[in-house]
Design a protein around this motif. Sequence first.
Motif, PDB file in Angstrom:
ATOM      1  N   LEU A   9       0.819  -1.360  -0.036  1.00 15.82           N
ATOM      2  CA  LEU A   9       0.010   0.109   0.036  1.00 15.82           C
ATOM      3  C   LEU A   9       0.888   1.347  -0.054  1.00 15.82           C
ATOM      4  O   LEU A   9       0.621   2.137  -0.643  1.00 15.82           O
ATOM      5  CB  LEU A   9      -0.918  -0.027   1.307  1.00 15.82           C
ATOM      6  N   LEU A  10       1.929   1.423   0.743  1.00 21.41           N
ATOM      7  CA  LEU A  10       2.946   2.523   0.839  1.00 21.41           C
ATOM      8  C   LEU A  10       3.436   2.503  -0.526  1.00 21.41           C
ATOM      9  O   LEU A  10       3.715   3.980  -0.936  1.00 21.41           O
ATOM     10  CB  LEU A  10       3.822   2.433   1.952  1.00 21.41           C
ATOM     11  N   LEU A  11       3.949   1.694  -1.201  1.00 24.82           N
ATOM     12  CA  LEU A  11       4.784   1.757  -2.501  1.00 24.82           C
ATOM     13  C   LEU A  11       3.669   2.229  -3.494  1.00 24.82           C
ATOM     14  O   LEU A  11       4.063   3.018  -4.357  1.00 24.82           O
ATOM     15  CB  LEU A  11       5.147   0.185  -2.805  1.00 24.82           C
ATOM     16  N   HIS A  12       2.313   1.594  -3.385  1.00 22.48           N
ATOM     17  CA  HIS A  12       1.522   2.096  -4.447  1.00 22.48           C
ATOM     18  C   HIS A  12       1.230   3.580  -4.089  1.00 22.48           C
ATOM     19  O   HIS A  12       1.007   4.374  -5.139  1.00 22.48           O
ATOM     20  CB  HIS A  12       0.226   1.343  -4.070  1.00 22.48           C
ATOM     21  N   ALA A  13       0.944   3.991  -2.958  1.00 25.76           N
ATOM     22  CA  ALA A  13       0.653   5.300  -2.680  1.00 25.76           C
ATOM     23  C   ALA A  13       1.759   6.445  -3.050  1.00 25.76           C
ATOM     24  O   ALA A  13       1.655   7.703  -3.045  1.00 25.76           O
ATOM     25  CB  ALA A  13       0.261   5.635  -1.198  1.00 25.76           C
ATOM     26  N   ALA A  14       2.920   5.828  -3.316  1.00 26.81           N
ATOM     27  CA  ALA A  14       4.162   6.675  -3.573  1.00 26.81           C
ATOM     28  C   ALA A  14       4.089   7.514  -4.792  1.00 26.81           C
ATOM     29  O   ALA A  14       4.578   8.519  -5.027  1.00 26.81           O
ATOM     30  CB  ALA A  14       5.542   6.054  -3.449  1.00 26.81           C
ATOM     31  N   GLY A  15       3.084   6.619  -5.760  1.00 29.49           N
ATOM     32  CA  GLY A  15       2.882   7.347  -6.976  1.00 29.49           C
ATOM     33  C   GLY A  15       4.122   7.675  -8.045  1.00 29.49           C
ATOM     34  O   GLY A  15       5.083   7.171  -7.736  1.00 29.49           O
ATOM     35  N   GLY A  16       3.895   8.516  -8.991  1.00 30.98           N
ATOM     36  CA  GLY A  16       5.064   8.440  -9.880  1.00 30.98           C
ATOM     37  C   GLY A  16       5.329   7.470 -10.942  1.00 30.98           C
ATOM     38  O   GLY A  16       4.198   6.625 -10.955  1.00 30.98           O
ATOM     39  N   ALA A  17       6.302   7.284 -11.502  1.00 26.75           N
ATOM     40  CA  ALA A  17       6.548   6.294 -12.407  1.00 26.75           C
ATOM     41  C   ALA A  17       6.357   4.715 -11.723  1.00 26.75           C
ATOM     42  O   ALA A  17       6.936   4.666 -10.554  1.00 26.75           O
ATOM     43  CB  ALA A  17       7.706   6.388 -13.008  1.00 26.75           C
ATOM     44  N   VAL A  18       5.876   3.990 -12.490  1.00 31.71           N
ATOM     45  CA  VAL A  18       5.519   2.747 -12.084  1.00 31.71           C
ATOM     46  C   VAL A  18       6.724   1.757 -12.228  1.00 31.71           C
ATOM     47  O   VAL A  18       6.898   0.763 -11.327  1.00 31.71           O
ATOM     48  CB  VAL A  18       4.341   2.092 -12.643  1.00 31.71           C
ATOM     49  N   ALA A  19       7.240   1.890 -13.130  1.00 25.75           N
ATOM     50  CA  ALA A  19       8.494   0.727 -13.539  1.00 25.75           C
ATOM     51  C   ALA A  19       9.511   0.762 -12.604  1.00 25.75           C
ATOM     52  O   ALA A  19      10.001  -0.173 -12.111  1.00 25.75           O
ATOM     53  CB  ALA A  19       8.990   1.343 -14.996  1.00 25.75           C
ATOM     54  N   GLN A  45      17.108   1.708  -7.737  1.00 26.82           N
ATOM     55  CA  GLN A  45      15.957   1.062  -8.691  1.00 26.82           C
ATOM     56  C   GLN A  45      15.226   2.142  -9.517  1.00 26.82           C
ATOM     57  O   GLN A  45      14.476   1.994 -10.218  1.00 26.82           O
ATOM     58  CB  GLN A  45      14.818   0.488  -8.026  1.00 26.82           C
ATOM     59  N   GLY A  46      15.911   3.717  -9.283  1.00 27.94           N
ATOM     60  CA  GLY A  46      14.961   4.610 -10.027  1.00 27.94           C
ATOM     61  C   GLY A  46      14.044   5.262  -9.508  1.00 27.94           C
ATOM     62  O   GLY A  46      13.253   6.281 -10.160  1.00 27.94           O
ATOM     63  N   LEU A  47      13.724   5.178  -8.144  1.00 27.26           N
ATOM     64  CA  LEU A  47      12.573   6.292  -7.442  1.00 27.26           C
ATOM     65  C   LEU A  47      13.064   7.567  -7.490  1.00 27.26           C
ATOM     66  O   LEU A  47      14.227   7.659  -6.921  1.00 27.26           O
ATOM     67  CB  LEU A  47      12.429   5.455  -6.252  1.00 27.26           C
ATOM     68  N   ASP A  48      12.348   8.201  -7.777  1.00 30.04           N
ATOM     69  CA  ASP A  48      12.842   9.649  -7.850  1.00 30.04           C
ATOM     70  C   ASP A  48      12.481  10.410  -6.379  1.00 30.04           C
ATOM     71  O   ASP A  48      12.189   9.763  -5.442  1.00 30.04           O
ATOM     72  CB  ASP A  48      11.934  10.575  -8.919  1.00 30.04           C
ATOM     73  N   ALA A  49      12.790  11.564  -6.014  1.00 25.16           N
ATOM     74  CA  ALA A  49      12.861  12.220  -5.033  1.00 25.16           C
ATOM     75  C   ALA A  49      11.430  12.263  -4.362  1.00 25.16           C
ATOM     76  O   ALA A  49      11.395  11.945  -3.014  1.00 25.16           O
ATOM     77  CB  ALA A  49      13.481  13.629  -4.872  1.00 25.16           C
ATOM     78  N   ASP A  50      10.435  12.582  -5.176  1.00 26.57           N
ATOM     79  CA  ASP A  50       9.108  12.720  -4.514  1.00 26.57           C
ATOM     80  C   ASP A  50       8.657  11.314  -4.165  1.00 26.57           C
ATOM     81  O   ASP A  50       8.071  11.170  -3.066  1.00 26.57           O
ATOM     82  CB  ASP A  50       8.106  13.226  -5.687  1.00 26.57           C
ATOM     83  N   GLN A  51       9.026  10.215  -4.676  1.00 20.75           N
ATOM     84  CA  GLN A  51       8.603   8.763  -4.273  1.00 20.75           C
ATOM     85  C   GLN A  51       9.509   8.655  -3.089  1.00 20.75           C
ATOM     86  O   GLN A  51       8.567   7.984  -2.285  1.00 20.75           O
ATOM     87  CB  GLN A  51       8.939   7.778  -5.565  1.00 20.75           C
ATOM     88  N   ARG A  52      10.661   8.797  -3.041  1.00 13.05           N
ATOM     89  CA  ARG A  52      11.177   8.408  -1.827  1.00 13.05           C
ATOM     90  C   ARG A  52      11.051   9.130  -0.612  1.00 13.05           C
ATOM     91  O   ARG A  52      10.736   8.523   0.305  1.00 13.05           O
ATOM     92  CB  ARG A  52      12.968   8.868  -2.036  1.00 13.05           C
ATOM     93  N   ARG A  53      10.285  10.607  -0.624  1.00 12.48           N
ATOM     94  CA  ARG A  53       9.811  11.452   0.289  1.00 12.48           C
ATOM     95  C   ARG A  53       8.483  10.792   0.820  1.00 12.48           C
ATOM     96  O   ARG A  53       8.380  10.822   1.997  1.00 12.48           O
ATOM     97  CB  ARG A  53       9.786  12.795  -0.021  1.00 12.48           C
ATOM     98  N   ALA A  54       7.689  10.272  -0.263  1.00 14.82           N
ATOM     99  CA  ALA A  54       6.274   9.754  -0.005  1.00 14.82           C
ATOM    100  C   ALA A  54       6.518   8.409   0.981  1.00 14.82           C
ATOM    101  O   ALA A  54       5.778   8.060   1.797  1.00 14.82           O
ATOM    102  CB  ALA A  54       5.578   9.484  -1.322  1.00 14.82           C
ATOM    103  N   LEU A  55       7.534   7.639   0.527  1.00 14.42           N
ATOM    104  CA  LEU A  55       7.679   6.411   1.367  1.00 14.42           C
ATOM    105  C   LEU A  55       8.334   6.762   2.689  1.00 14.42           C
ATOM    106  O   LEU A  55       8.006   5.838   3.869  1.00 14.42           O
ATOM    107  CB  LEU A  55       8.777   5.306   0.618  1.00 14.42           C
TER     108      LEU A  55
END
Length: 376
Positions: A9-19, A45-55
């Motif tokens: 659920l947390l990974l899903h909620a991070a949003g942004g690019a799925v790949a 693995q390519g998660l951007d700053a916004d995704q890492r912040r959301a996690l």
Amino acid sequence: MLEDTDALLLLHAAGGAVAPRRALLDAHATPAAALAAGPRAWRRQGLDADQRRALRHPDGAALARSRAWLQAPRRHLVGWHDPDYPALLRRTASPPLALFVAGDPAVLWHPAVAVVGSRSPSAGGRDNAGDFARALAAAGLAVTSGLATGIDTAAHEGALAAGGLTVAVLGTGPDVPYPRANAGLHARIAAAGAVVSEHAPGTRARPEHFPSRNRILAGLALGTLVIEAAQRSGALITARLAADAGREVFAVPGSIHNPLARGCHRLIRDGAGLVESAQEVVAAIAPVAAALADALRSRLATPTSPATTTAGSVPGVLREDPDSQRLWQALGHDPTGMDRLVSRTGLTAAELSSMLLHMELEGRVVVEHGRYSRKG
């Protein structure tokens, strides 16, 4: 360590690019392990700053809302890492990270045809959608559509009227019927088939969600049938996505004076199969469905070669295949639901779906209202 469901659920909620998030799951044994790997692994693995912040700083209210939705019966979250993730959808160009499913997720493995078209069809187009859907369902195929008004609604209603399986793919959360007028139909589909969304519970309708949901609609089906469509329509997007995924595309021709036939005529000029009956669709889909059954059984290491059988065994499967024998013994002449078969056999829904599909294609099993029984 977080439970896998919470981690997903947390990974899903991070949003942004799925790949990148799919890659993160591929790199770790479980969603919880992927999340516990930390920011350095996420960045690798390519998660951007916004995704890492959301996690690092998740939305607690959104997480609680999704948890609450999942606690109700027949509510599921199927993630990219999950062996029950639909095999056909996995083979598309941009599969979602996870699916929220209201109903039976095993239905997503059933061979299906997407039936799509105009939200404002002619009376004849609406009748055609219902007639085709009824015939496809009666032939053992599931009918997928998008729960929209018009052709989608007629297709879902037709499949339900035939006692068949139908799947609604939403551009909203799984708990948000759209349009609201289809709330009753949404509930019936969740009870007899599956309602599917890549969006978390509570997600409202947004224009950009609907072209995106069309890739899931096309990706779950072996083929897409367009009943009526204008020159520019979501149905044509679905058809294009189906063709891009290597799936069959069919179109019903219409009068040259009907503007809603022009999209179908364009598809036919571009190579879609011209069909006048559901039987033509079934004939084209059957070999593809058989190939899917063989591929699924191979993935699950389930033999398909014919062999001598003993009394009470499954005709056409090896005696050394205990899983198929167990399933055959669990089946009776009274219709039995997937949950009961899982309980009786100890096998997963994905394993059972593959075996049941193969038996159905060989004429040994029939399915009605999502329940299975021996034929004859």
